[in-house]
Design an enzyme around this catalytic site. Sequence first.
Site, PDB file in Angstrom:
ATOM      1  N   CYS A  45      -6.170 -10.692 -24.380  1.00 20.47           N
ATOM      2  CA  CYS A  45      -6.055 -10.438 -22.933  1.00 20.47           C
ATOM      3  C   CYS A  45      -4.810  -9.607 -22.627  1.00 20.47           C
ATOM      4  O   CYS A  45      -4.841  -8.709 -21.780  1.00 20.47           O
ATOM      5  CB  CYS A  45      -5.954 -11.752 -22.155  1.00 20.47           C
ATOM      6  SG  CYS A  45      -7.391 -12.794 -22.321  1.00 20.47           S
ATOM      7  N   ASP A 138     -20.999  -0.286  -1.039  1.00 22.30           N
ATOM      8  CA  ASP A 138     -21.887  -1.186  -0.296  1.00 22.30           C
ATOM      9  C   ASP A 138     -21.707  -2.644  -0.724  1.00 22.30           C
ATOM     10  O   ASP A 138     -22.497  -3.510  -0.352  1.00 22.30           O
ATOM     11  CB  ASP A 138     -23.361  -0.754  -0.490  1.00 22.30           C
ATOM     12  CG  ASP A 138     -23.723  -0.617  -1.970  1.00 22.30           C
ATOM     13  OD1 ASP A 138     -22.869  -0.940  -2.831  1.00 22.30           O
ATOM     14  OD2 ASP A 138     -24.846  -0.178  -2.270  1.00 22.30           O
TER      15      ASP A 138
HETATM   16  C1  BEZ Z   1      -7.316 -13.864 -26.553  1.00 24.60           C
HETATM   17  O1  BEZ Z   1      -7.139 -13.328 -25.482  1.00 24.60           O
HETATM   18  O2  BEZ Z   1      -6.718 -13.483 -27.553  1.00 24.60           O
HETATM   19  C2  BEZ Z   1      -8.309 -14.994 -26.710  1.00 24.60           C
HETATM   20  C3  BEZ Z   1      -8.529 -15.860 -25.660  1.00 24.60           C
HETATM   21  C4  BEZ Z   1      -9.435 -16.902 -25.834  1.00 24.60           C
HETATM   22  C5  BEZ Z   1     -10.126 -17.030 -27.023  1.00 24.60           C
HETATM   23  C6  BEZ Z   1      -9.918 -16.126 -28.053  1.00 24.60           C
HETATM   24  C7  BEZ Z   1      -8.997 -15.100 -27.902  1.00 24.60           C
END
Ligand code: BEZ
Length: 222
Positions: A45, A138
């Site tokens: 992330c 929309d």
């Molecule tokens: C990640 O962002 O690295 C991750 C998050 C949840 C499960 C596996 C990877």
Amino acid sequence: MKLGDVIPNFSCDSDRGRIGSFHDWIGEGGWAILFSHPADFTPVCTTELARAAQLAPEFEKRGVKLIALSIDSSTSHREWIEDISAYAGDIEKEKFPFPIIADDSRHISESLGMIDPEEVNAQGIALSARAVLVIGPDRKLKLQILYPATTGRNFDEILRVVDSLLLTAKHKVATPVDWRAGDACMVQPTVTADEATVLFPAMEKRELPSGKEYLRMTPMPK
Ligand code: BEZ
């Protein structure tokens, strides 16, 4: 959510404070991308948000607002943004370019179908998947991509599909495999032969063994 569905309106907290109405946040006539994350302070992330932040000026140029979502609190998001900005290298945390929704109750992820039942946290609670929702002026869903938590997205690809969506919202063309902005497009199959010669005078038909004239190329409309 199905393509063409209106995104339900919601209010939420974010690292920047309260968003009273998601629809109002999108604004009149604007496009938006809502993308979700399994959790704060997770490695994949962090890399994704850093890349999205680096590409934010490109989305802004195209009139597309970005907003992320993760199932942690706004306080947690603010701390995490420091890490993301440091990882991105060239982003000041005070100038982080888009908000992150604090969906610690999971209400938004659940209502938008973003929960990944295969991925659970240490408490056994399912996390949100890596969803990408592209929303049109929309307020309807124009494109949805869903990745599991273990596979990071490619934000250059998301920019590419935005270019296709913006183009095909205006012109009766479709974009072929691996298309990039500037490349030739296909005339949509629903455009009649007569209409096609008027709309796309530079159109070229590709000959095919079937003899059917459905592969009609045209330069990208301006
Ligand atoms: C990640 O962002 O690295 C991750 C998050 C949840 C499960 C596996 C990877």
